[in-house]
Scaffold this motif. Sequence first.
Motif, short mmCIF file in Angstrom:
data_model
loop_
_atom_site.label_atom_id
_atom_site.label_comp_id
_atom_site.label_asym_id
_atom_site.label_seq_id
_atom_site.Cartn_x
_atom_site.Cartn_y
_atom_site.Cartn_z
N THR A 184 -67.12 47.27 65.10
CA THR A 184 -66.67 46.80 66.40
C THR A 184 -66.99 47.83 67.46
OG1 THR A 184 -64.86 45.60 65.38
CG2 THR A 184 -64.64 46.09 67.73
N ASP A 282 -65.27 37.67 64.12
CA ASP A 282 -65.27 38.28 62.80
C ASP A 282 -63.97 39.01 62.48
OD1 ASP A 282 -65.81 40.01 64.84
OD2 ASP A 282 -67.18 41.29 63.69
N THR A 283 -63.30 39.48 63.51
CA THR A 283 -62.04 40.21 63.37
C THR A 283 -61.12 39.78 64.51
OG1 THR A 283 -63.25 42.11 62.48
CG2 THR A 283 -61.00 42.52 63.23
N LYS A 288 -59.28 44.53 67.30
CA LYS A 288 -60.40 45.27 67.88
C LYS A 288 -59.95 46.11 69.06
CE LYS A 288 -64.22 42.16 66.67
NZ LYS A 288 -65.41 41.46 67.21
#
Length: 887
Positions: A184, A282-283, A288
């Motif tokens: 990230t 994705d997260t 993040k």
Amino acid sequence: MKPPTLRIPDMTTAPLGIRTPDQRLRVFVSSTLKELAEERKSTRSAVERLHLAPVMFELGARPHPPRELYRAYLAQSDVFVGLYWERYGWVAPGETVSGLEDEYILAPALPKLIYIKETAGEREPRLGELLNQIREDDTASFKYFSTARELAVLVEGDLATLLAERFDQSRRTETAPSSAPAPTPAPARQEARRLPVPLTELIGRQTEVEALERMIGVDGARLVTVTGPGGIGKSRLAIDVASRLSGEFAGGTYFVDLAAVHDPLLVVNAIADALGIRDAGDTPLKAKVIGALRSRKMLLLLDNFEQIIDAADTVSELLVEAPQLHLLLTSRTLLRLSAERGFEVGPLELPALSGRASLAEVIAAPAVALFVERVHSVKPDFEVTESNYIAIGKICVALDGVPLALELAAARVRLLPPAAMLARLNRRLPLLEGGPRDLPVRQQTLRRTIEWSTQLLNAQEKNLLSALGVFDGAFSLEAVEAVAAMTAEAPETMPTDILTLLGRLVDNSLVRQEDRGEHAYFSMLSTVKEYALEELQRAGTLEYLRRRHADYFVALATAASGQLLGAQQGRWVEQLGHDRDNLRSAVRYLLDKNDLRAATRFAWSLYIYWWVDGNRGEVVGWMQEVLDAGARDGAKLDGLARAIALYYTCAISFWQDPDDRVVPGLTESAELFHEEGDAAGEALALVSLALAMLVARTPDPPRAEQVMERSLKLFSDSGNLWGQAMALVTMGRVELLQQRTTEALERFRRSLALARQVSDELGEGVALNHLGWASLFLGDRDAARNAFSESLILSARLAHGEGIAYGLEGFVAVAAAGGDVDTAGALLGASECLRELNGIYNAGSFSFHSSFVEQLRGPATAQQFEAARTAGRALTSAEAVDLALRV
């Protein structure tokens, strides 16, 4: 309109190298040329400020370049910036799309920053199709803008974020294994320029700036919420403070604009956008953001938090997870978190428009300085002169020193000189329109700002806000509960849980609260009050609430009447002083409704208050209106109303033409009180009649003494101890003028005893002052000094200006009798100034200190005395009292 977003384009297919300054990155700018000429200029400036190279056809190409030319330009570029408004652009012969769309099609591998100008008109259909295509493109970021100046700020900020992203990726790509997934991205260090760049100087907020800097930079406060009503300058102040503190935060100082965010769940998205963090799915995005913040010492400025106050839990979580994070918020209401430190921003300091205010003093006031500076931006040749500076000061006072109101008013100086503008400020909201175009739409007129501030209120809160419009100045919780409580006559409009609802209005900075003694008082800015009144008019409830307002304060005056002559006098004088503006408003309503009976009885019930507070002159004006109305229609003015009106208009000015107007008027007043069976009223009128006889062109002490004997008998027969005390003082004064000082001394002692018996501090002060003069005339300076001291202390405690002036004059005589030239001169100057500034008149016949002063105006001491007198005029009332008590 879709809210502005910033999606960082996918960089996996884009070049990752970063050029050095001698090989600058090139930014291709695509737009129609003539339609967006100003926007292209501002974009070019923004690109160049970042030391990047703008690629634009007006820098060397012809207006309609062939496909090969802009293809070559695109091939050499690193970033694509697209500007769109209403036009689709020219379609060249043989082509199916315009150059505008073709440029977008030919730049698939470039990161794309798209900016769409808001429009009140219609976009061409093919442009609409292109914009729909762009919105679905995950490789493009897009935002809306209104002005060329706003666009420049957006472009500069977004390019900086994009380049930081590219730099971070290129650095990690060199060190990360090829098989590892890309981590990230974390925000790179951002300089103060990432904050909005103010276009004007911050004026009059130095104290606030220093306090906020100290809270964050020195005290280490991690959550500071700057609160205040719309237009007070919260954002401008916070940006300035964040800019000053940027060097303290190695992780960067970031600005997060929440004005367009209405869903608390999207706060994290807004923060991520500001930090340059992508939401690729994705997260979880919050994870993040926390990951990017956790190890950095960083300052986030979250602007306009009020409409997402439910996101307070997110703020708390960020502070816990990121121990070096500091948050500076602007909001109309506090978050109510344990870590929070609130900082309320009030209006700018106003000029003191006393009779002695000079041009230099007025223009030095921060509110005036801001107004004049903004006037110069629209009228560079404007000058502040001796003929207009008072009008300018009054404009600033009328607008409460609210920065936005001052800026909007300043814009009108192109059309209206200050005096003309001042005359129109009784209707502020229509005047305060047409603000700078680069302000948010909600701030381009003050009405929009207030309306925007009320959007978070529920129906009952809005109704209460409107109801508060009937109050003037400060108002108590008890008054609000009485005036705005639910009634059977208007149940659908009146709120019920007043305290809770009022608290919500305070939390939203639409109402201000302050403690005054044991009571909570509230107030609104004048512009908010005007808005509230308009809402009442629109709802048709203004007349109903004005009547309730008047009824409440009439009832308050009736309750106060019986308490103003006893031990609770000081407390009631203080409370009525807090309610002064609303008392005036109530009288005004009764007079406007021609309810003369209620108006006169209201004024009579507060006789002691008007005297102590120094407002009897204002009452004279009201009572003259009553007499004038009675002259037009005598049937509407009963005997008691006329007696009261005559008393006020004559007794307060008994030294003015007593033979021609005052003596006849007071005589009639006493007769009317007698006919109405009001013995106390008759006796009081006779006291003033006797005083008028003492200052007549040919004073008549014997006749005054006879009148006073009648007055004293009336008071005694009715058991009115307060009245007896007043009558005895007046009788003693008659005897002083006849040089029967020993008899006068005894009268004053009896008066003092009666005043103390009923715990009347006003009466005590009056009796003690006269006792001091009698003692001084008898040669007992110590007794005089003690009596004057007690009198002055009582007057100061009551904040009775007239009593303070008389007390200072007593000490002028004491100091003069003791040969203290400097003190006598200083106290005389202070008392004269106090009388002038507060409009306190002293009839010549009642001035006992003059003979003592004349002794100091001889050749030996005149110059010294006059110098001290001049110096004394600069003393405050408190300083003068302190000096007197040290004699």
